[in-house]
Design a protein around this motif. Sequence first.
Motif, PDB file in Angstrom:
ATOM      1  N   ARG A   9       0.843  -1.207   0.000  1.00 39.58           N
ATOM      2  CA  ARG A   9       0.000   0.000   0.000  1.00 39.58           C
ATOM      3  C   ARG A   9       0.874   1.251   0.000  1.00 39.58           C
ATOM      4  O   ARG A   9       0.624   2.196  -0.743  1.00 39.58           O
ATOM      5  CB  ARG A   9      -0.927  -0.016   1.212  1.00 39.58           C
ATOM      6  N   ALA A  12       2.247   2.197  -3.216  1.00 44.41           N
ATOM      7  CA  ALA A  12       1.243   2.692  -4.159  1.00 44.41           C
ATOM      8  C   ALA A  12       0.774   4.112  -3.830  1.00 44.41           C
ATOM      9  O   ALA A  12      -0.124   4.632  -4.481  1.00 44.41           O
ATOM     10  CB  ALA A  12       0.050   1.734  -4.203  1.00 44.41           C
ATOM     11  N   ASP A  32      -2.852   5.231  -5.141  1.00 38.46           N
ATOM     12  CA  ASP A  32      -3.116   4.907  -6.541  1.00 38.46           C
ATOM     13  C   ASP A  32      -3.653   3.476  -6.548  1.00 38.46           C
ATOM     14  O   ASP A  32      -2.891   2.509  -6.456  1.00 38.46           O
ATOM     15  CB  ASP A  32      -1.823   5.027  -7.351  1.00 38.46           C
ATOM     16  N   GLU A  33      -4.958   3.343  -6.638  1.00 40.68           N
ATOM     17  CA  GLU A  33      -5.600   2.035  -6.530  1.00 40.68           C
ATOM     18  C   GLU A  33      -5.157   1.073  -7.628  1.00 40.68           C
ATOM     19  O   GLU A  33      -4.993  -0.122  -7.378  1.00 40.68           O
ATOM     20  CB  GLU A  33      -7.121   2.194  -6.535  1.00 40.68           C
ATOM     21  N   ASP A  34      -4.951   1.571  -8.833  1.00 43.35           N
ATOM     22  CA  ASP A  34      -4.490   0.711  -9.924  1.00 43.35           C
ATOM     23  C   ASP A  34      -3.096   0.162  -9.639  1.00 43.35           C
ATOM     24  O   ASP A  34      -2.825  -1.024  -9.849  1.00 43.35           O
ATOM     25  CB  ASP A  34      -4.487   1.468 -11.254  1.00 43.35           C
ATOM     26  N   LYS A  35      -2.214   1.020  -9.148  1.00 46.38           N
ATOM     27  CA  LYS A  35      -0.857   0.588  -8.823  1.00 46.38           C
ATOM     28  C   LYS A  35      -0.883  -0.411  -7.670  1.00 46.38           C
ATOM     29  O   LYS A  35      -0.159  -1.406  -7.693  1.00 46.38           O
ATOM     30  CB  LYS A  35       0.010   1.794  -8.466  1.00 46.38           C
ATOM     31  N   ALA A  37      -3.321  -2.486  -6.841  1.00 50.09           N
ATOM     32  CA  ALA A  37      -3.815  -3.758  -7.378  1.00 50.09           C
ATOM     33  C   ALA A  37      -2.730  -4.460  -8.196  1.00 50.09           C
ATOM     34  O   ALA A  37      -2.546  -5.680  -8.085  1.00 50.09           O
ATOM     35  CB  ALA A  37      -5.050  -3.517  -8.241  1.00 50.09           C
ATOM     36  N   GLU A  38      -2.006  -3.698  -9.005  1.00 53.32           N
ATOM     37  CA  GLU A  38      -0.933  -4.269  -9.828  1.00 53.32           C
ATOM     38  C   GLU A  38       0.149  -4.892  -8.951  1.00 53.32           C
ATOM     39  O   GLU A  38       0.631  -5.993  -9.235  1.00 53.32           O
ATOM     40  CB  GLU A  38      -0.326  -3.184 -10.706  1.00 53.32           C
TER      41      GLU A  38
END
Length: 74
Positions: A9, A12, A32-35, A37-38
């Motif tokens: 977390r 990100a 950055d939720e996309d980062k 998740a990635e």
Amino acid sequence: MNTRIQELREKAIVEVQGHGAFGEPEWYNELDEDKFAELIVKECASIYEKIDNGNQHMGTSDYLKALQKHFGIK
């Protein structure tokens, strides 16, 4: 929250520029939720790859158990 999830977390968190009450530039941190998740998907893939190559992770070769142990999920 599990230590590893917290570490991912923190990786990100990005710095974002916004505007203050009087229109002046203002910087703040945002997840950055996309980062995030990635990073989680990459972590899971690396565990799978390790087990798929015949190794153990966290003392097990069972993928689901390894993931649960890795991320502190019971």
